[in-house]
Design a protein around this motif. Structure first.
Motif: not given
Length: 361
Positions: A50-59
């Motif tokens: 989820e932490a990686v996906c949160t960053q991916a979503a921002e990009h």
């Protein structure tokens, strides 16, 4: 052999996403189960996902708001959290979230483009063997996307991904496969399926090249591009640079190692160390194409992709406990003819060479 299911989506980004999620929900859940197991096998558990996906979503939101909306709608249509769809699109980022350099190398891919001057029908042929987790065959679909402006995309994707490989009705075709350097994951970029979807929105080869040149990247990938007007180029990308190769005598072949002279000088090619069979696959394909009698046709390319010499890591890979420690294989073979708007896909070609044809019409 059962063909991959066809998922059709049309309209604006939210409508497309809802249609996609509803039609492919079961396949998306299978893919999510596959990757949750793969992540955990590598010591990556859901809070870190989820932490990686949160960053991916921002990009993604900064890079492409339309795809961001579509991803949210896919999740809604499939009745899954947005993080689930992001995890499938950003699987490279998640898999490598811990200790990239010590992660086992996965199975890789081989690509071919043949230009009109060497093909039997005088049209571009563009294909790829997609080598990956064998179980991914159960969570893969063929997408036919038609947006509100009439632009169409037809191609293969893992269910929930916004793109993998394919072509559009402007005559542009794309395949992509992994490369590896010693600098992976050190930049802030966009996951590859989102870049690929942006490429397939373009109408010209120059525009598509521009997308790859300008897109921020987390990991190295090789992009093979062709156009129905008889052009092709290969772009070897790292998180920081782009190198290019042009066809030789009407043929372009690429596996999973850098071949551009500039790249060989300017990068540390971890791909050769992680997947030394890449060199052999490239030689086998080039040998098949050189030994052909007459022009290249679809059967010529199939023959090159079905070459099982140098087993178990030949061009065609049957299921085996591979370099990553899980069952890997040639999940699919795809061949595209963008001038005529049609493509052929074979699921798990180590079982049978039965191809299913798909077309814009």
């Amino acid at each position: 052999m059962t063909a991959f299911p066809l998922v059709t989506m049309e309209g604006g980004p939210r409508d497309r996403g809802l249609q996609y999620g509803r039609a492919a929900g079961d396949h998306i859940r299978r893919g999510l189960e596959l990757y949750r197991g793969e992540f955990e096998r590598r010591g990556i558990f859901w809070p870190q996902v989820e932490a990686v996906c949160t960053q991916a979503a921002e990009h993604i939101e900064r890079y492409d708001q339309e795809t961001n909306v579509e991803i949210g709608a896919i999740a809604e249509g499939a009745e899954l959290p947005v993080a689930a769809i992001l995890a499938i699109n950003a699987r490279t980022e998640v898999i490598n979230a811990r200790h990239y350099k010590t992660q086992p190398a996965p199975a890789e891919c081989s690509g071919i483009v043949a230009l009109p001057e060497v093909t039997r029908d005088g049209t571009v042929l563009h294909g790829q063997n997609w080598d990956w987790l064998d179980a991914a065959a159960d969570s893969t679909v063929v997408l036919h996307i038609r947006d509100e402006k009439g632009h169409e995309i037809l191609g293969l994707a893992e269910a929930g991904q916004v793109a993998r490989c394919g072509m559009n009705n402007a005559g542009l075709a794309l395949t992509a496969n992994g490369l590896h350097t010693d600098r992976e994951g050190e930049t802030q970029g966009v996951c590859s399926p989102v870049i690929r979807r942006n490429v397939l929105r373009q109408k010209t080869l120059g525009e598509a090249i521009g997308v790859i040149m300008k897109s921020p990247r987390n990991y190295s990938h090789n992009f093979m591009l062709s156009h129905r007007d008889g052009m092709a180029i290969d772009l070897e990308t790292t998180p920081e640079a782009v190198f290019w190769l042009k066809p030789h005598e009407g043929i372009l072949v690429h596996a999973n190692h850098f071949t551009s002279p500039a790249a060989l000088v300017g990068t540390v090619d971890e791909g050769v160390r992680r997947s030394p069979d890449s060199l052999v696959r490239e030689m086998l394909i080039e040998g098949t194409l050189r030994r052909r009698n007459g022009p290249v046709d679809r059967q010529t390319i199939i023959s090159a992709f079905m070459d099982a010499k140098d087993a178990p890591y030949g061009v065609l890979q049957p299921p085996m406990a591979g370099k990553a420690g899980v069952m890997e294989s040639t999940v699919a073979t795809i061949i595209m003819e963008p001038a005529r708007g049609r493509l052929w896909v074979c699921r798990q070609p180590y079982l049978t060479q039965d191809f299913t044809e798909y077309a814009f019409s």
